[in-house]
Design a protein around this motif. Sequence first.
Motif, PDB file in Angstrom:
ATOM      1  N   ALA A 140     -43.317 -16.266 -35.467  1.00 47.28           N
ATOM      2  CA  ALA A 140     -42.278 -15.234 -34.673  1.00 47.28           C
ATOM      3  C   ALA A 140     -41.695 -14.232 -35.926  1.00 47.28           C
ATOM      4  N   SER A 141     -41.289 -14.944 -36.874  1.00 44.35           N
ATOM      5  CA  SER A 141     -40.404 -14.056 -37.643  1.00 44.35           C
ATOM      6  C   SER A 141     -40.718 -14.348 -39.344  1.00 44.35           C
ATOM      7  N   ALA A 142     -40.138 -13.424 -40.203  1.00 45.17           N
ATOM      8  CA  ALA A 142     -40.399 -13.668 -41.550  1.00 45.17           C
ATOM      9  C   ALA A 142     -39.534 -14.906 -41.913  1.00 45.17           C
ATOM     10  N   ALA A 143     -38.571 -15.104 -41.420  1.00 40.69           N
ATOM     11  CA  ALA A 143     -37.708 -16.290 -41.670  1.00 40.69           C
ATOM     12  C   ALA A 143     -38.248 -17.478 -41.458  1.00 40.69           C
ATOM     13  N   ASP A 144     -39.113 -17.567 -40.150  1.00 41.67           N
ATOM     14  CA  ASP A 144     -39.847 -18.747 -39.910  1.00 41.67           C
ATOM     15  C   ASP A 144     -41.085 -18.954 -41.103  1.00 41.67           C
ATOM     16  N   LEU A 145     -41.659 -17.855 -41.336  1.00 37.93           N
ATOM     17  CA  LEU A 145     -42.576 -17.947 -42.586  1.00 37.93           C
ATOM     18  C   LEU A 145     -41.853 -18.607 -43.666  1.00 37.93           C
ATOM     19  N   TYR A 146     -40.575 -18.085 -44.438  1.00 41.86           N
ATOM     20  CA  TYR A 146     -40.014 -18.626 -45.355  1.00 41.86           C
ATOM     21  C   TYR A 146     -39.587 -20.172 -45.054  1.00 41.86           C
ATOM     22  N   ALA A 147     -39.255 -20.408 -43.964  1.00 41.87           N
ATOM     23  CA  ALA A 147     -39.163 -21.973 -43.756  1.00 41.87           C
ATOM     24  C   ALA A 147     -40.298 -22.834 -43.972  1.00 41.87           C
ATOM     25  N   ILE A 148     -41.384 -22.365 -43.498  1.00 41.93           N
ATOM     26  CA  ILE A 148     -42.473 -23.143 -43.816  1.00 41.93           C
ATOM     27  C   ILE A 148     -42.802 -23.225 -45.173  1.00 41.93           C
ATOM     28  N   GLU A 149     -42.993 -22.004 -45.762  1.00 42.73           N
ATOM     29  CA  GLU A 149     -43.293 -21.902 -47.230  1.00 42.73           C
ATOM     30  C   GLU A 149     -42.505 -22.910 -48.103  1.00 42.73           C
ATOM     31  N   GLN A 150     -40.946 -23.183 -47.641  1.00 40.09           N
ATOM     32  CA  GLN A 150     -40.230 -23.941 -48.222  1.00 40.09           C
ATOM     33  C   GLN A 150     -40.648 -25.535 -48.329  1.00 40.09           C
ATOM     34  N   THR A 151     -41.179 -25.962 -47.167  1.00 43.46           N
ATOM     35  CA  THR A 151     -41.782 -27.007 -47.276  1.00 43.46           C
ATOM     36  C   THR A 151     -43.134 -27.261 -48.007  1.00 43.46           C
ATOM     37  N   GLY A 152     -43.660 -26.398 -48.384  1.00 42.88           N
ATOM     38  CA  GLY A 152     -44.667 -26.110 -49.340  1.00 42.88           C
ATOM     39  C   GLY A 152     -46.079 -26.977 -48.767  1.00 42.88           C
ATOM     40  N   LEU A 153     -46.096 -27.263 -47.379  1.00 43.76           N
ATOM     41  CA  LEU A 153     -46.963 -27.809 -47.071  1.00 43.76           C
ATOM     42  C   LEU A 153     -48.326 -27.136 -46.321  1.00 43.76           C
ATOM     43  N   PHE A 154     -48.104 -25.852 -46.349  1.00 46.56           N
ATOM     44  CA  PHE A 154     -49.200 -24.934 -45.720  1.00 46.56           C
ATOM     45  C   PHE A 154     -49.536 -24.107 -46.750  1.00 46.56           C
ATOM     46  N   ALA A 155     -51.067 -24.037 -46.890  1.00 50.09           N
ATOM     47  CA  ALA A 155     -51.789 -23.204 -47.973  1.00 50.09           C
ATOM     48  C   ALA A 155     -52.357 -22.113 -47.353  1.00 50.09           C
ATOM     49  N   GLY A 156     -52.417 -21.926 -46.234  1.00 55.29           N
ATOM     50  CA  GLY A 156     -53.358 -20.842 -45.751  1.00 55.29           C
ATOM     51  C   GLY A 156     -52.621 -19.507 -45.549  1.00 55.29           C
ATOM     52  N   ARG A 157     -53.136 -18.769 -44.641  1.00 52.18           N
ATOM     53  CA  ARG A 157     -52.342 -17.285 -44.523  1.00 52.18           C
ATOM     54  C   ARG A 157     -51.757 -17.326 -43.212  1.00 52.18           C
ATOM     55  N   TYR A 158     -51.050 -16.201 -43.063  1.00 48.45           N
ATOM     56  CA  TYR A 158     -49.901 -16.277 -42.117  1.00 48.45           C
ATOM     57  C   TYR A 158     -50.118 -14.930 -41.169  1.00 48.45           C
ATOM     58  N   PHE A 159     -49.419 -14.904 -39.842  1.00 51.76           N
ATOM     59  CA  PHE A 159     -49.445 -13.548 -39.304  1.00 51.76           C
ATOM     60  C   PHE A 159     -48.128 -13.577 -38.581  1.00 51.76           C
ATOM     61  N   VAL A 160     -47.320 -12.611 -38.833  1.00 51.62           N
ATOM     62  CA  VAL A 160     -45.807 -12.616 -38.355  1.00 51.62           C
ATOM     63  C   VAL A 160     -45.651 -11.629 -37.294  1.00 51.62           C
ATOM     64  N   LEU A 161     -45.362 -12.073 -35.991  1.00 47.52           N
ATOM     65  CA  LEU A 161     -45.175 -11.626 -35.018  1.00 47.52           C
ATOM     66  C   LEU A 161     -44.139 -10.518 -34.999  1.00 47.52           C
ATOM     67  N   ARG A 162     -43.191 -10.819 -35.670  1.00 47.34           N
ATOM     68  CA  ARG A 162     -41.813  -9.984 -35.696  1.00 47.34           C
ATOM     69  C   ARG A 162     -41.242  -9.991 -34.209  1.00 47.34           C
ATOM     70  N   GLY A 163     -41.181 -11.071 -33.469  1.00 40.46           N
ATOM     71  CA  GLY A 163     -40.506 -10.995 -32.025  1.00 40.46           C
ATOM     72  C   GLY A 163     -41.540 -12.310 -31.422  1.00 40.46           C
ATOM     73  N   GLN A 164     -41.127 -12.330 -30.201  1.00 37.81           N
ATOM     74  CA  GLN A 164     -42.056 -13.148 -29.217  1.00 37.81           C
ATOM     75  C   GLN A 164     -42.353 -12.356 -27.812  1.00 37.81           C
ATOM     76  N   LEU A 165     -43.204 -12.483 -26.911  1.00 43.47           N
ATOM     77  CA  LEU A 165     -43.328 -11.951 -25.781  1.00 43.47           C
ATOM     78  C   LEU A 165     -42.172 -11.949 -25.021  1.00 43.47           C
TER      79      LEU A 165
END
Lengths: 200, 200
Positions: A88-113
Motif C-alpha cells: 500500500a505504501s513506500a513505508a510498507d515496502l521499506y518494512a519488508i526490505e528491512q526483513t531481507g526475505l523478499f528478493a523480487g520486485r514491488y508495486f507501490v499502490l500509494r493508498g488503498q481502495l
Amino acid sequence: MGKHTPLVQQLIDALRLLPSVGPKSAQRMAYQLLERNREGGMQLAQVLQQAMQKVGHCQQCRTFCEGQLCQICTHPVRGHSAVMCIVASAADLYAIEQTGLFAGRYFVLRGQLSPLDGIGPAELGLDQLAKQLAQGQVQEVILATNPTIEGDATAFYIAELCKKHQIQVSRLAQGMPVGGELEYVDGSTLSYAFSGRKPF
Amino acid sequence: MGKHTPLVQQLIDALRLLPSVGPKSAQRMAYQLLERNREGGMQLAQVLQQAMQKVGHCQQCRTFCEGQLCQICTHPVRGHSAVMCIVASAADLYAIEQTGLFAGRYFVLRGQLSPLDGIGPAELGLDQLAKQLAQGQVQEVILATNPTIEGDATAFYIAELCKKHQIQVSRLAQGMPVGGELEYVDGSTLSYAFSGRKPF
C-alpha cells in the motif's frame, strides 16, 4: 499577554502539520530549536524544501525515487523478477526490505481502495499495474495490503486482475502476531488464527 | 536494498533534530509529508527558515521577540512593574502567563547555572539583570527557576544579588503537586511538603 509572538505561533502551527505532533510538543520543538539549535532548524528547513521538491516516484513501481527508476527496478535481477509484491505504501515496502526475505520486485499502490475518500483504481495506478501484468514477465503476485476493509477490497480487486492474466496470487497470512498473547488478541485475529491453523 | 533514497534519508536525519523524535517517528513524518502533504512540508520549511532568522530576544527581559522589546516590556503598566519574576526559559514564562495570575515583569535567564556545561553568570545575562535591579524600580523578585540542583544554584546566586540591592526576594513553593498521590510522590518532594506544612 499569554501569547507567542506571531512568527513563533506560525512555527508552532506549522510543526503541527507533522503526524502525532500536538500543540504541546509543537511548542517544545519550536522553543528548543529557537533557543538551542537555530542552525539545525535552518538545516531542517533546507532539507525539507529540497525533499518536497525533488523526491518523485519510480516510473515502474511507484515508490519514492529521485530519478526515473528506483534502486530495485534498476537492479539487473530484481527489476525483472517473476515475483511481484504489491504494497500500500513506500513505508510498507521499506518494512519488508528491512526483513531481507523478499528478493523480487514491488508495486507501490500509494493508498488503498476507498471510494468514500475518492481513492479509486486510477489513484492507485492499477491501470499501470494491469499493463505490467499483461507483459507476461510476472508469474506470481504476493498481495501485502493491510488486513483492513480497504486492504481487503484492494486485494480482492487486484486478485481478479491477476486471475485474468493467469498469474498465481497469494496474500500475506493472517493470525497471531509473534510474541502476542492469546488473551489480548482481538476476536477477528483469533478466528483467522483458528481457521488457518496448521498441522503440528 | 533496504535503504531510503539519499534525500529521504537526509530528511529523516534532519527531522530527528526535533526533540523526542526517534528514527521511527522521523520516518513516519517524512513519508507522510512526501506522500500526502508536500504543500504543508514546503510551508513548514518556509516558516522554519523565517523563524530561525527573524525571532530575536527582548532587550529588556530576554524572552523571544521579533522587535526590540516584547509585548510585556512595552506594556505601560507591566513594563515598569515593581515585581519581577525570574524564569529559566521562555517556555516557563509562557506557562506562567497561561495561568494569568502574575501581572508583573519578567526576566528570562535562557538557561540555569551549570559550570560543567559552560553556563555561567554571563550566559544567563546576570550582568544585565544586575543593572536592572540597580535602577531601583524593582522592589520584589520572585525566583521561578526549576526545583533542581542547577535551579537551586541559580536561585541562590540571584538571591544574593537581590539582597545587595535590598530587594525583597522569594521563591516558588515546593511541595505536593495538586492532584498528586502521596504514595507516588518522591522522597525529597515529600520532605519539602512536610517541612513547609501550613496551619489548617
